[in-house]
Design an enzyme around this catalytic site. Structure first.
Site, PDB file in Angstrom:
ATOM      1  N   GLU A   1       1.142  -1.131  -0.146  1.00  0.00           N
ATOM      2  CA  GLU A   1       0.215  -0.238   0.347  1.00  0.00           C
ATOM      3  C   GLU A   1       0.832   1.189  -0.069  1.00  0.00           C
ATOM      4  O   GLU A   1       0.870   2.105  -0.721  1.00  0.00           O
ATOM      5  CB  GLU A   1      -0.761   0.307   1.456  1.00  0.00           C
ATOM      6  CG  GLU A   1      -2.112  -0.680   1.099  1.00  0.00           C
ATOM      7  CD  GLU A   1      -1.947  -2.143   1.263  1.00  0.00           C
ATOM      8  OE1 GLU A   1      -0.804  -2.792   1.784  1.00  0.00           O
ATOM      9  OE2 GLU A   1      -2.145  -3.179   1.240  1.00  0.00           O
TER      10      GLU A   1
ATOM     11  N   HIS B   1     -11.888  -5.064   7.890  1.00  0.00           N
ATOM     12  CA  HIS B   1     -12.657  -4.953   6.602  1.00  0.00           C
ATOM     13  C   HIS B   1     -13.831  -4.783   7.184  1.00  0.00           C
ATOM     14  O   HIS B   1     -14.880  -4.831   5.664  1.00  0.00           O
ATOM     15  CB  HIS B   1     -13.338  -6.488   6.406  1.00  0.00           C
ATOM     16  CG  HIS B   1     -12.110  -7.580   5.560  1.00  0.00           C
ATOM     17  ND1 HIS B   1     -10.879  -7.964   6.461  1.00  0.00           N
ATOM     18  CD2 HIS B   1     -11.018  -7.267   4.732  1.00  0.00           C
ATOM     19  CE1 HIS B   1     -10.336  -8.597   6.020  1.00  0.00           C
ATOM     20  NE2 HIS B   1     -10.308  -8.041   4.628  1.00  0.00           N
TER      21      HIS B   1
END
Lengths: 444, 348, 324
Positions: free
Chosen positions: C60, C127
């Site tokens: 990322e 999530h």
């Protein structure tokens, strides 16, 4: 122990809806020593006049609010101890308020020109904050200010009877009529005319010979309540003449005993009050209230006694709670106590709340008749007047009429014709007269 | 055992000419190294005079590494120099007076008073202003290379980092990504052997930082960072390779930190013999000696260059001191860019 | 007009911009061959090729930092985080570099980071998060939280056009659940302009993202009580449409701020504080917040239901305000 650290003296919250108070007199000046709890200043609110005891021992280092000034509750008035900070320049009011006058000879009979102080909020209407402070939301406060409306006079539909934005808007839109308070009586201010209530037309420059004095908080309160009462109730006054011969005799008998044993004076007012409380039991509407679409009646009497506090400058209606439970002595003591505390500004907010019926006694200076204003949200007020000796037609046991000299008192009942009809009022007065004229004892 | 290629020093002038530098270029390199050190020395004086707020860092000992790599870049290439790389700004044409202005927080510094010391860059000169999170500049440089690759441009990105910064994931992620995509980037590690007070054996367990390159799938090269010509030669090779589509190189320049981490650090933890060795391998002095031996640098040339640098720095300082302080009323300007801000060479 | 799901509208917006502007490219994990974890970019690589739909390593920092560098070089990167939760790995590049570069160095960073966010499907702590307030707090970043398919497309195009780093929070729970008419042509929905989802006169609900629908359902229940609830969909929390919020607050005088993110320091706190500061004299009740409790997002459906504000929670809050 004297305080080294500064302790603030603030304007206390003297009652449910009280938001401001006026400093009437500083009893200590800057630089003077004071003990904790010793009276420091006197204040006046639209509910009560009272002394503010010093919160600490030490030197009065600051006086920030001068006599005659009106400030919001919680405002710092002065300071005890600490460094003497420079007080903000405050112009003293030109005229110090009058000294409270010693009560008239017969204490409770101190002149009280027809009636009411603050209407006692009935329980259901009581604004509901835990701290007992009526909460006015910011938007309601703003609308109230823009339209010159007193939110405490509006029926609240919010939580705990809080006045909501909708309530006040409906009130304003209807010209002050729509949202009739279910608990307190509606408070029609000058209908819908947007003017700030707390900012009356400026007096401007006085004309030659005129003097100007500021309106005190109490005077403003009295003014507003009087106007509101007349705008609310359908006032009708009925009068009756009462022969006080038996009362006079009974008083003579009791006076010595009461004064010797209890230090109280069984005034005529005490007799009138006692007889009234007994009579009210049979006339619940006179002791009742028109609350919204409902009629409220009670199995108790909270009896208000109108009292003048300062010569022409204040009017207050302390309340004898559950007067129906008191005998003559009890009422005499209660009236003496209230009168004393009113004179000495020792009344607390509870003393002036919750009344269900009021007696005003303007007879001390000889007036024989009057039309008092009802103390909202009550439905009637009793006026007692000068006791005078008059030629009176009496019938002896054989039915022969004769003219006698009798101690006579005019008594009036001013009632709200919305709830109390003339005949009903007439019967109440008749029964009251009979009770007084046939006085034989406590009546218990 | 080293995995990376250990580069040889540069020998003759002929070899240098083959690498693309003529004699005038060499004197220019020497001059740039002098300006680089001169700017930082003057800055240090200003700092001690209280004219520079905050803290102050120099790259003394790193001049050859910075100037050498920057000299190998073209004007189309882009880099993310760090706080030891003043030489990159000098080579790419940032005027010293603007650097002094930046040191002092004045409006004419590239950061206009909004950021200090070497946290500056002139975007039009192909540099991106560094942040204090040093390794964080590597993904940015990688992104520049990605842009060149997407647009199929013959441009190269140079991302600088120290051996200290090599420990962070940013370095790993950048090299992983650049390696997989064969991006046109050169990762330049200025290994000055101290991450503040931490020595190299507590920073990495390989012999060289550049040994890692093999694992990312590209070449690692270790070069003497005090040898400006060797640095130039290796940087030029790596840049040319990247430009030709050969992917990244990790070029590790073994340099020196001749001062503390910042001027407030006396570097007591650096062993004295190390400082003594460093003094002997001062990159500027080494290059001067080389020039005299190999390029016939004369006394008068040397004096002329030194006098020119001195004059430049003096006038630059004067000009910088005339630069105004930033207006506090402008503090909140430009937190967000406007569409007009995109009207720059890169964004057109 | 075509009826599109929220997810299709995002794809449509992205495809529209990639077709129109060659500078726009997509980078992320599994966005290419696979078409993205949620299939937002399904078919994109076939159309735009591997250098405009880039499968990045699981990195990322490299994705967001790389997007930053590419943006500085004149491209218009759209970086996808597979889940918004993973943006934590790239915090540094968003906050340290992208957010500050324009102000500090004069270099604009026009990137969009797409962040599939929100819970409601037992995604658990990693999530399901809604981290918009963390980034709304950072000067230099913009945060977009579309609630409807039409806005999802228009706001994405605006975000790509914008010269700043924009975080585009796309709510996973809405992806396939919400379907509506979306204009086929290109259009932009301005950042910083709220949308009145539902007009009302008694209470304002200020919300965004999936909570718009929770608010709508609650508002319908309040209709039965005779209470008229206005729902303002903020659309973007940074910049946020302060004038629209204040206007609604002034109209109704009662405000409920609703968000799926946790309560303390959530963006609702900023809204409530602003209303208190700037519309104090228009308030008829304390500003009420309904938000998730201050815990990580739980996994078990029973716990998650207790975590995410439910319609009945909002109804209770609205009733409380109505009765105040």
């Amino acid at each position: 122990m004297a305080t080294d650290t500064a302790v603030d003296v603030v304007m206390p919250q003297m009652g449910v809806s009280v938001s401001e108070g006026t400093v009437t007199r500083w009893l200590k000046q800057e630089g003077e020593q004071i003990e904790a709890d010793e009276p420091l200043l006197e204040i006046s609110t639209d509910k009560v006049d009272t002394e503010v005891p010093s919160p600490a021992s030490g030197t009065v280092t600051q006086i920030l609010v001068q006599e005659g000034e009106t400030v919001a509750v919680g405002t710092k008035l002065g300071q005890i101890g600490g460094a003497a900070a420079e007080a903000p320049a405050q112009e003293a009011e030109p005229e110090a308020p009058a000294e409270p006058e010693a009560a008239a000879e017969e204490a409770p009979a101190a002149e009280a020109p027809a009636a009411p102080a603050e209407p006692a909020p009935a329980p259901a209407a009581a604004p509901s904050s835990d701290n007992g402070k009526a909460f006015v939301s910011p938007v309601v406060a703003r609308i109230a200010s823009e339209h010159g409306v007193d939110p405490s006079q509006i029926a609240g539909t919010g939580k705990g009877g809080r006045v909501t934005k909708k309530d006040i808007l409906a009130f304003v839109e209807s010209g002050g009529q729509a949202a009739a308070a279910p608990a307190t009586a509606p408070a029609p201010e000058a209908p819908a005319a947007p003017k700030p209530a707390a900012a009356p037309v400026a007096a401007g420059t006085p004309l030659p010979g005129e003097t100007i004095e500021p309106v005190t908080a109490m005077r403003r309160g009295v003014a507003e309540h009087m106007r509101r009462s007349l705008d609310t109730s359908a006032h009708v006054t009925s009068a009756i003449e009462v022969d006080f011969s038996k009362v006079v005799a009974a008083r003579e008998a009791l006076k010595k005993e009461f004064q010797a044993n209890y230090g109280v004076n069984p005034t005529y007012l005490v007799f009138a009050a006692r007889a009234t409380v007994l009579t009210l039991a049979d006339y619940p509407y006179v002791n009742g209230e028109l609350r919204g679409d409902s009629i409220i009646t009670r199995n108790f009497v909270n009896l208000g006694i109108a009292v003048e506090t300062q010569e022409g400058k204040g009017l207050i209606v302390p309340v004898i709670r559950n007067a129906e439970t008191l005998n003559m002595l009890g009422i005499a003591k209660a009236i003496a106590d209230l009168a004393d505390r009113a004179r000495n500004k020792k009344l607390v907010p509870d003393d002036v709340q919750g009344g269900t019926f009021t007696i005003t006694n303007p007879g001390g200076y000889g007036t024989f008749h009057g039309t008092p204003v009802i103390n909202q949200p009550q439905s009637a007020i009793l006026g007692t007047y000068a006791l005078v000796k008059r030629p009176w037609v009496v019938s002896d046991e054989q039915g022969n009429d004769a003219i006698a000299i009798r101690p006579m008192m005019n008594i009036t009942l001013t009632y709200d014709h919305r709830l109390v009809d003339g005949a009903y009022a007439g019967r109440f007065l008749r029964d009251l007269r009979e009770r007084l004229e046939s006085w034989e004892g406590d009546g218990d | 055992m080293a995995i990376a290629r250990e580069a040889e020093p540069v020998g003759s002038l002929t070899e240098v000419r083959e690498a693309g530098l003529d004699r005038d270029d060499l004197l220019g390199v020497y001059r740039n190294m002098l300006i680089t050190r001169g700017v930082e020395e003057r800055g240090h004086i200003l700092y001690r005079q209280g004219k520079i707020p905050g803290s102050f860092y120099t790259g003394r000992g790193n001049e050859a590494a910075a100037v050498g790599v920057a000299t190998a870049m073209t004007s189309e290439d882009v880099g993310t120099p760090l706080h030891r790389d003043m030489g990159v700004h000098i080579v790419r044409g940032v005027e010293p007076w603007r650097i002094f202005a930046n040191y002092m927080g004045r409006v004419d510094g590239p950061a206009r008073g909004r950021d200090g010391n070497v946290h500056m860059a002139d975007e039009r000169l192909g540099m991106i202003a560094m942040v204090s999170h040093l390794p964080a500049m590597l993904p940015v440089a990688t992104g520049c290379a990605l842009a060149f690759r997407i647009r199929e441009e013959a441009r190269v990105a140079v991302g600088w980092f120290g051996e200290g910064a090599s420990a962070r994931g940013d370095a790993h992620e950048s090299m992983t990504f650049a390696g997989t995509r064969k991006l046109p980037i050169v990762f330049v590690c200025d290994n000055n052997q101290w991450a503040y007070s931490t020595p190299t054996h507590f920073e990495y367990a390989t012999e060289h930082v550049a040994d890692r390159a093999e694992a990312y799938g590209f070449e690692g090269v270790v070069v003497d960072g005090t040898d400006v010509l060797a640095v130039y030669r290796e940087a030029r090779r790596a840049i040319d390779k990247a430009r030709a589509g050969g992917g990244p190189t990790l070029l590790e320049c073994l340099t020196l930190r001749m001062e503390g981490h910042a001027v407030h650090d006396d570097a007591f933890y650096v062993p004295k013999p190390m400082f003594e060795r460093w003094a002997e391998s001062d990159p500027i002095e080494s290059f001067r000696t080389w020039l005299r031996a190999n390029a016939e640098l004369t006394d008068s040339e040397e004096d002329e260059i030194a006098a020119g640098v001195k004059k430049l720095l003096t006038s630059s300082l004067e000009r910088a001191e005339e630069s105004p302080q930033p207006d506090p009323a402008t503090l909140t300007d430009g937190v967000y860019a406007t569409p007009e801000d995109l009207d720059t060479p890169h964004h057109k | 007009m075509a009826e599109l799901t929220y997810l299709q509208a995002i794809s449509d917006g992205l495809r529209t911009e990639m077709r129109r502007d060659k500078r726009v490219f997509l980078i992320g994990e599994d966005v290419g061959v696979y078409g993205g974890a949620f299939k937002v970019s399904a078919g994109f690589q076939e159309e735009f090729g591997p250098w405009r739909v880039i499968d990045a390593p699981l990195a990322e920092t490299a994705i967001v930092g790389g997007a930053t560098g590419a943006a500085m070089m004149g491209l218009r990167p759209v970086a996808e985080m597979q889940f918004a939760d993973f943006i934590s790995c790239a915090w540094d590049h968003l906050v340290t570099i992208a957010a500050k570069q324009r102000w500090r160095a004069g270099t604009p960073v026009p990137i969009v980071v797409r962040l599939p966010s929100g819970g409601g499907f037992s995604g658990g702590p990693f999530h399901s998060q809604n981290p918009e307030s963390s980034f709304a707090h950072i000067p230099g970043l913009k945060c977009v939280c579309p609630a409807t398919p039409e806005d999802a497309k228009g706001l994405l195009i605006s975000a790509i056009e914008d010269p700043n780093p924009v975080l585009y929070f796309e709510h996973k729970h809405l992806y396939r659940r919400i379907k509506a008419e979306v204009p086929e042509e290109r259009y932009t929905t301005p950042l910083g302009k709220a949308r009145t989802h539902r007009e009302g006169s008694d209470i304002s609900v200020i919300t965004w993202g999936a909570m718009v629908y929770t608010a709508e359902e609650a508002a319908q229940q309040l209709d039965a009580d005779g209470v008229s609830v206005e729902v303002i969909d903020l659309r973007t929390v940074m910049p946020w449409d302060k004038p629209a919020v204040l206007e609604s607050a002034r109209k109704t005088s009662k405000v409920l701020v609703l968000h799926e993110d946790t309560r303390t320091g959530g963006f609702g706190a900023e809204i409530a504080a602003t209303i208190a500061e700037e519309a104090f004299e228009d308030l008829d009740a304390p500003v009420k917040r309904i938000a998730a409790p201050d815990t990580p997002v739980p996994f078990s459906p029973a716990l998650e239901k207790a975590f995410i504000p439910q319609v009945e929670d909002v109804v209770a809050g609205l009733r409380e305000l109505a009765e105040y």
